[in-house]
Design an enzyme around this catalytic site. Structure first.
Site, PDB file in Angstrom:
ATOM      1  NE  ARG A 170     -47.537  -3.072  21.465  1.00  0.00           N
ATOM      2  CZ  ARG A 170     -48.297  -3.955  21.065  1.00  0.00           C
ATOM      3  NH1 ARG A 170     -47.973  -5.026  20.596  1.00  0.00           N
ATOM      4  NH2 ARG A 170     -49.537  -3.669  20.924  1.00  0.00           N
ATOM      5  CB  SER A 219     -48.773   3.036  24.449  1.00  0.00           C
ATOM      6  OG  SER A 219     -50.078   3.175  23.880  1.00  0.00           O
ATOM      7  CD  GLU A 289     -46.012  -0.293  24.503  1.00  0.00           C
ATOM      8  OE1 GLU A 289     -45.898   0.442  23.518  1.00  0.00           O
ATOM      9  OE2 GLU A 289     -47.202  -0.786  24.462  1.00  0.00           O
TER      10      GLU A 289
END
Length: 298
Positions: A170, A219, A289
């Site tokens: 990520r 998410s 994230e």
């Protein structure tokens, strides 16, 4: 009364509310928001900007939490603008950063190119997927990238090989001061009908396990090594927890939803509450994230 002429061709909006551009449906106004006509037009616009102007790039706005006070600079909105794609070589696609990931997955399958079906489950654009090495269901973006196109603050466009960047979980590290405006993807030849069937199966699974249809960012937290953020959140009794108009989803604990009247502050405070609760109980610090935007460049 004379008209003011500008060297660019896109649409420039002032004091534009950003809640309408983010999937959480929160965020105050941007001082300015620009929708470029095309890449050449974007280059002209950036070259004319004050070099100290704060910049924020938005596609589908699915991985960002913008402050209730808004953004004190210029937002570049790429969705529906840098959205071209074409066949590139025998097994490749040349794609603009404003193309939605779900659309890209379907386009590839229809061209009998396979490998990126997982993108159908990512609620963002290719630009965002490149910036964070977006992934789902075991797939990640950067293994399929051959080259990228970037632009800097002065409007200079560059072609760079994927080797100029270091993707991680990520995150992606690369040349500073440049933003992605497109990529060449090197895919695999395959059965397009089978790829479309995989896409449908992944979307069915997503609909069954995630709060589709409710405002969220996707998410919220990265999965810690060897574990899942959702498991830790649920194990600590946080599923369904509310703070103002924000709620930890009862369907998937790694999603925070806007129940209708959430503010960015509600969401930020709920994120902090989840982090603190999980860390105290398990010793694991969940890392978001989502990017929080409170001003300056992003």
């Amino acid at each position: 009364m004379s008209e003011t002429t500008t060297p660019w061709r896109g649409t420039l909006l002032e004091h534009e509310p950003l809640a309408r551009y983010t999937s959480w449906r929160v965020g105050g106004p941007a001082r300015r928001l620009y929708r470029p006509a095309d890449l050449d037009d974007l280059a002209v616009f950036l070259a004319a900007l004050d070099p100290d102007e704060p910049l924020l790039w938005l596609g589908l706005g699915s991985n960002v939490l913008i402050d209730d006070a808004g953004f004190p600079g210029t937002v570049i909105h790429t969705l529906g603008c840098l959205d071209g794609f074409e066949r590139h070589g025998e097994h490749g696609l040349r794609v603009g950063a404003g193309v939605a990931c779900a659309k890209l997955a379907r386009v590839a399958a229809r061209a009998d190119l396979v490998g990126i079906e997982f993108l159908a489950g990512i609620p963002g654009t290719l630009g965002g997927a490149l910036a964070m090495n977006a992934g789902a269901w075991g797939g990640e973006t950067w293994p399929w990238v051959a080259r990228v196109r970037t632009i800097d603050r002065r409007g200079r466009v560059r072609e760079r090989p994927a080797s100029d960047f270091t993707p991680g979980y990520r995150e992606v590290r690369g040349p500073a001061g440049e933003w992605f405006v497109g990529a060449d993807l090197a895919l695999e030849p395959g059965d397009g009908a089978a790829a479309m069937a995989r896409i449908r199966a992944l979307l069915d699974r997503r609909a069954a396990t995630q709060p589709i249809g409710q405002p969220s960012c996707g998410s919220v937290f990265r999965n810690p090594p060897g574990d899942h953020a959702a498991r830790l959140i649920e194990a600590n009794g946080l599923k369904g927890r509310r703070l103002g108009g924000a709620q930890v989803s009862e369907r998937h604990a790694n999603f925070i939803i806007n129940t209708g009247d959430a503010t960015a502050r509600d969401i930020a405070e709920l994120i902090a509450l989840v982090q603190t609760t999980v860390e105290r109980a398990s010793g694991v610090r969940l890392m978001p994230e989502v990017r929080r935007v409170v001003g300056g460049e992003s």
